[in-house]
Motif scaffolding. Structure first.
Motif, short mmCIF file in Angstrom:
data_model
loop_
_atom_site.label_atom_id
_atom_site.label_comp_id
_atom_site.label_asym_id
_atom_site.label_seq_id
_atom_site.Cartn_x
_atom_site.Cartn_y
_atom_site.Cartn_z
N ASP A 1 -71.62 5.43 99.35
CA ASP A 1 -71.89 6.01 100.67
C ASP A 1 -72.53 4.99 101.61
OD1 ASP A 1 -70.94 8.50 99.92
OD2 ASP A 1 -72.91 9.38 99.58
N GLN A 2 -73.55 4.32 101.10
CA GLN A 2 -74.28 3.35 101.90
C GLN A 2 -73.40 2.18 102.30
OE1 GLN A 2 -77.31 3.95 102.99
NE2 GLN A 2 -77.52 2.01 104.11
N ALA A 3 -72.57 1.74 101.36
CA ALA A 3 -71.71 0.58 101.62
C ALA A 3 -70.62 0.87 102.64
CB ALA A 3 -71.08 0.12 100.31
N PHE A 4 -70.13 2.11 102.67
CA PHE A 4 -68.97 2.43 103.49
C PHE A 4 -69.29 3.19 104.77
CE2 PHE A 4 -66.68 2.60 99.16
CZ PHE A 4 -66.40 1.24 99.21
N LYS A 5 -70.55 3.53 105.01
CA LYS A 5 -70.88 4.46 106.09
C LYS A 5 -70.51 3.94 107.48
CE LYS A 5 -75.75 3.15 106.72
NZ LYS A 5 -77.14 3.66 106.76
N ASP A 6 -70.52 2.61 107.68
CA ASP A 6 -70.23 2.06 108.99
C ASP A 6 -68.93 1.26 109.01
OD1 ASP A 6 -72.62 3.07 110.12
OD2 ASP A 6 -73.75 1.41 109.24
N VAL A 7 -68.07 1.47 108.02
CA VAL A 7 -66.82 0.73 107.95
C VAL A 7 -65.73 1.48 108.71
CG1 VAL A 7 -65.06 -0.24 106.42
CG2 VAL A 7 -67.46 -0.29 105.73
N ALA A 8 -65.33 0.92 109.83
CA ALA A 8 -64.28 1.56 110.63
C ALA A 8 -62.97 1.58 109.87
CB ALA A 8 -64.12 0.81 111.94
N GLY A 9 -62.25 2.69 109.97
CA GLY A 9 -60.97 2.80 109.31
C GLY A 9 -61.04 3.26 107.87
#
Length: 395
Positions: free
Chosen positions: A280-288
């Motif tokens: 969750d933390q790793a992907f929370k701001d990954v666009a797309g």
């Protein structure tokens, strides 16, 4: 050389091995006391009155359909995003499966669509519902139970992904998946990639004593040795086949493994949740890149910890490309699931692509990342690195 990282994997400890060896050295390999011990321990774990251990999760579903008297006049609603056994169990008994689309955020059976389907038909048109705690994401069964009661329906909860999962009801009470407070019957699987692994195996839980007794009968050829239930009694050897049942028994050997695994079920669940939080933390701001939401989170609740995390599912537009990119790095992500209504068997019954657009869009984007208690921090960071590498660079 880096070893392969699967999407799921069993964890067999020395205690598990010792438990199985002890059973191999005991008097019963099957139909012995370990089966009943596993049933009692599992019922206690989920908070149900009764549990019946069976050969696998599919056998559990079939027995539930038999116990609920599913026949050629029976229509049942379920989700297309599930392993096909959730639907097939009704077909085994000659009944009709009617799919309903899923919620676009949670990928759980869309309660509003189910309500519309029920209200569009006369009373008695549908007999039951089979909601699925997909990926470990618990269905709000209180809401479905209220709807089922309005239309005189039974509920089979497919909780194969969710032992240890829970939701909070409208009073704030914690409701465990499979506790029998809302579903008539709930089923679980002990396949190696599940929370509790026995090789093969399944469990049915219920609070309904009449259904429990039916399950026991159907599990063993429809045969009883209980003198109080028999129509005749020729002596201590006598048994009666009273219904057309099946050999869906599970051996003591597998139940010994299940009992041992159950003792550390909460430890495994805690680790799964920790892995999920890292993703969750790793992907929370990954666009797309999107993540399938829990029902609680979709409703804005602060506490969504009831997810059992059998799967951790991301959504990405170029799913095929990401799948192949990960495999090149020996990360064996998986797709869950191909919508059941698009399978040739169900197409032959009249379903076709385009019938359930939310489910089909989800399928085109979904990918299950490695999720199992023995996944190391280093392995997970490598998975995250390779996912981001593809999303950011398209390679």
């Amino acid at each position: 050389m880096r070893k392969a990282i699967p999407y799921g994997k069993q964890h067999i400890s020395e205690a598990d091995i010792a438990a199985v060896v002890a059973t191999l050295q005991a008097d019963f390999l099957t139909q012995g006391p370990t089966v009943a011990a596993f049933e009692a321990a599992f019922a206690n774990y989920v908070g149900a009155k009764y549990a019946v251990a069976v050969a696998n999760g599919t056998a559990a579903l079939h027995l539930c359909a038999l116990a609920l008297n599913v026949n050629q006049q029976t229509r049942v609603i379920t989700t297309p995003i599930t392993f096909v056994a959730s639907a097939n169990c009704i077909r085994y008994c000659g009944g009709e499966i009617v799919f309903a689309d899923v919620d676009p955020n949670t990928i759980l059976l869309d309660t509003n669509l189910v309500r519309q389907m029920l209200e569009s038909k006369p009373a008695g048109y549908y007999a039951g519902l089979i909601p699925v705690d997909f990926g470990g994401n618990p269905v709000n069964l209180q809401e479905l139970r209220e709807l089922a009661d309005q239309h005189n329906l039974w509920i089979i909860e497919d909780a194969c992904h969710a032992p240890g999962g829970f939701f909070y009801d409208s009073d704030g009470t914690k409701q465990m998946c499979g506790n029998g407070n809302f579903a008539d019957l709930s089923i679980f699987s002990f396949h190696p990639v599940k929370h509790i692994a026995t090789g093969e195996g399944g469990m049915i839980t219920t609070n309904n004593e009449a259904l429990y007794n039916k399950l026991l009968l159907y599990r063993t050829h429809g045969i009883t040795k209980d003198p109080e239930l028999m129509q005749e009694n020729h002596g201590p050897w006598y048994m009666e086949m009273q219904e057309l049942g099946y050999n869906y028994r599970i051996p003591d050997i597998l139940c010994a493994l299940g009992l041992s695994q159950l003792q550390r079920a909460e430890e495994g669940l805690t680790r799964r949740k920790a892995i999920a939080r890292t993703y969750d933390q790793a992907f929370k701001d990954v666009a797309g890149l999107g993540v399938v939401q829990t029902e609680a989170a979709a409703l804005g609740a602060a506490d969504d910890t009831g997810h059992a995390y059998h799967l951790y599912i991301i959504r990405v537009q170029n799913r095929q490309g990401l799948y192949e990119h990960l495999r090149r790095h020996q990360i064996y992500a998986q797709v869950h699931y191909i919508p059941a209504h698009t399978m040739p068997y169900y197409r032959n019954l009249g379903y076709k692509p385009g019938d359930f657009p939310v489910a089909e869009k989800y399928y085109s984007e979904c990918l299950s990342l490695p999720m199992y208690p023995t996944l190391t921090e280093e392995e997970q960071l490598f998975v995250i690195e390779k996912v981001k590498e593809f999303v950011f660079n398209g390679r």
